[in-house]
Write an enzyme that holds these catalytic residues in place. Sequence first.
Site, short mmCIF file in Angstrom:
data_model
loop_
_atom_site.label_atom_id
_atom_site.label_comp_id
_atom_site.label_asym_id
_atom_site.label_seq_id
_atom_site.Cartn_x
_atom_site.Cartn_y
_atom_site.Cartn_z
N CYS A 11 0.84 -1.19 0.00
CA CYS A 11 0.00 0.00 0.00
C CYS A 11 0.88 1.24 0.00
O CYS A 11 2.11 1.15 0.02
CB CYS A 11 -0.95 0.01 1.20
N ASP A 437 10.05 27.82 -32.16
CA ASP A 437 11.14 28.10 -33.09
C ASP A 437 10.56 28.04 -34.50
O ASP A 437 9.62 27.29 -34.75
CB ASP A 437 12.24 27.06 -32.90
N ASP A 635 13.91 22.35 -32.35
CA ASP A 635 14.51 21.12 -32.87
C ASP A 635 16.02 21.20 -33.08
O ASP A 635 16.66 20.20 -33.35
CB ASP A 635 13.86 20.74 -34.21
N ASP A 639 18.59 25.57 -29.98
CA ASP A 639 17.38 25.67 -29.16
C ASP A 639 17.58 25.07 -27.77
O ASP A 639 16.75 25.27 -26.88
CB ASP A 639 16.21 24.94 -29.84
#
Length: 751
Positions: A11, A437, A635, A639
């Site tokens: 539990c 971007d 990408d 970035d």
Amino acid sequence: MEQFKVTGMHCAACSARVEKAVLKVPGVTSCAVSLLTNSMGVEGDADAQTIISAVKQAGYGASVNGDESQGATGADAGLEDTDTPVLKKRLIASIVFLAALMYFSMGHMMWGWPLPKWFEGNHVAMGLLQMILAAIIMIINQHFFINGFKGLINRSPNMDTLVALGSMASFVWSVYVLFEMTGAQAAGDEKAVMNYMMDFYFESAAMILTLITVGKMLEARSKGKTTDALKGLMNLAPKTAVVLIDGEEKTVAVRRVKKGDIFVVRPGENIPVDGCIIEGNSAVNESALTGESIPVDKEVGDMVSAATINQSGYIKCEATRVGEDTTLSQIIKMVSDAAATKAPIAKIADKVSGVFVPVVIVLAIITTIVWLIAGKEAGYALARGISVLVISCPCALGLATPVAIMVGNGVGAKNGILFKTAVSLEETGRVNIVALDKTGTITMGEPKVTDMIPTTGYDDKSLLKLAYSLEAKSEHPLAKAVVNEAESRNIKADEVDGFKILPGNGLTAQYNGGTITGGSFKFISKQINVSDEIRQKAEELAKEGKTPLLFAQDNKLCGLIAVADTIKEDSPAAVKDLKDMGIRVVMLTGDNERTAKAIGAQAGVDEVIAGVLPDGKESVIRELMGQGKVAMVGDGINDAPALTKANIGIAIGAGADIAMDAADVVLMKSRLSDVPAAIRLSRFTLRNIHENLFWAFIYNIIGIPLAAGVWIPIFGWTLNPMFGALAMSLSSFCVVTNALRLNFVNIKKCK
């Protein structure tokens, strides 16, 4: 993060105890224990054996997760449903003996069902039979008592402790009553004997265990379904590969394939590891990784990924990424790591679960004492205390968040959306600003020819052929756009001599006995006379974000070819989707303001920030974070700082590895439309967590006072311990079932 398999947890109080013990180990910086997958993720420089020892001292078992036979991640440890078969056998055996017990107790006493003659008038024999049947059921379910009292001894009481105390109290009290009955029968007091018969709680002791077992089995089966997505990913992993060894094809285990090995894949076979095609071509079904059902054409030089399917040609590949480095293994690791981490919202439930069981035990004792002081019989007071024990459920609290996180993560994986941690899955839905971007995110990332305007004496084909002959030797991205367009039209380039790159963005060469020149409008207009019509058209194209390239032969203008990084088909719809969700959309780019605004207008963003240098995106994100929670979508390598700085970094899957490493969320399909889908999935998951927590808290808030008898003086409401056990057994099942509803949400459509 190092992963461990933990055994013996039953539990939320158990997982809280393990977590607390490991966090005390020197060198451990963070620890997250998942009751759902029986796993534990630990960060820090502490030795694995020291961590395992700490878990064992807390009363549980642990081992390092994964070995060579399980593949690179070993993430499937703890996911196999071994509980349901065991619980099913226990339940069937319990029901058989419980049916007999209920017949002799309630069946005979309440409805007068017939009994063997030698039981007539022999109430002590009736009591002894009930005691034996109850004891058998307790032995069948000894698991509750062993773990429950072990937790009590280790000062870490858990749900099993509550069940064990409730059942044991009922049984011990009934045994005491049975001894009192024998004394009354020996004294010939038949009235007292009959009264004692009504004080037996043997059926309650047995029924509590049986009903909790029902709930545990339902919970185990439901929990198994929450990990289906992760188990499905693991089943995709190929087990063997056909490798070229000394020129011969040999089948070997995938784990033996090394980087640089040459392997072959025939039509219909799975690609075993990530590689690069060195011979042949084919159509590859990548739906297992990206969800895209349309096969992708592959040829020499193209990359292929493990678990994708070669659908047509025979291909020969060089292994580039093997073992835990393959794309599939990385995806499995992301999903399993997310399951092993905890969302911030889980901290509240964890704190409550950590003290829940001791508090409930104290409340049960207080309840019993209060009813005794109020003048009630010992049996009545004990029944109220037992009801408090068996209705209280810490499991519902402990499972409320992890089951929703696991199911949400599985839904994301099926749709090519990978959340690296539970935190990222929770926080993505809270963003109210998305910074995009431009290149490779909103646009394709590759310039393409968009317009051709030939002058008198030329047509599209002759203009493109001349431009192709000149640009074929250039490495510039804009030149590549011209080359690709010509090749797509099957146009052949002519040979040129004296190729030169001129200062000011221009090219020149000798062509068919003359000179050809190409370059920007600014450069060419200085070399030759450009008509007002071409000048006006070039300005219009520039305003649209396109780059006009002019070509001339022997100082005569041949025409204009416009090149642009075209916008992705789904970008405008994705931006609109984000705006409809109440999110402000900002586009970041290093392009000039005119080109940026043209692309921004096509995409429909709220704001364009142009002329941003690679190291400037991070500072822009910092400013935006002062206005709200920000998600950065990108990408490229440039970035990465912005992805790391933002509240949530979202990487387009086809981008650079460094961008994917820096991000919190990875979009495997490289589609901008998956950004609103990821945010929507996060919001659905967060809503589901809130529902689960509400149910778990409200269940205990309503159930415990009802079991204690708070409402008896006012409304006469009471609760039999057996019904309390039934409610407890179903509470966790309801929470898990509610989380499974996430499998049916539509993350592509606004709600």
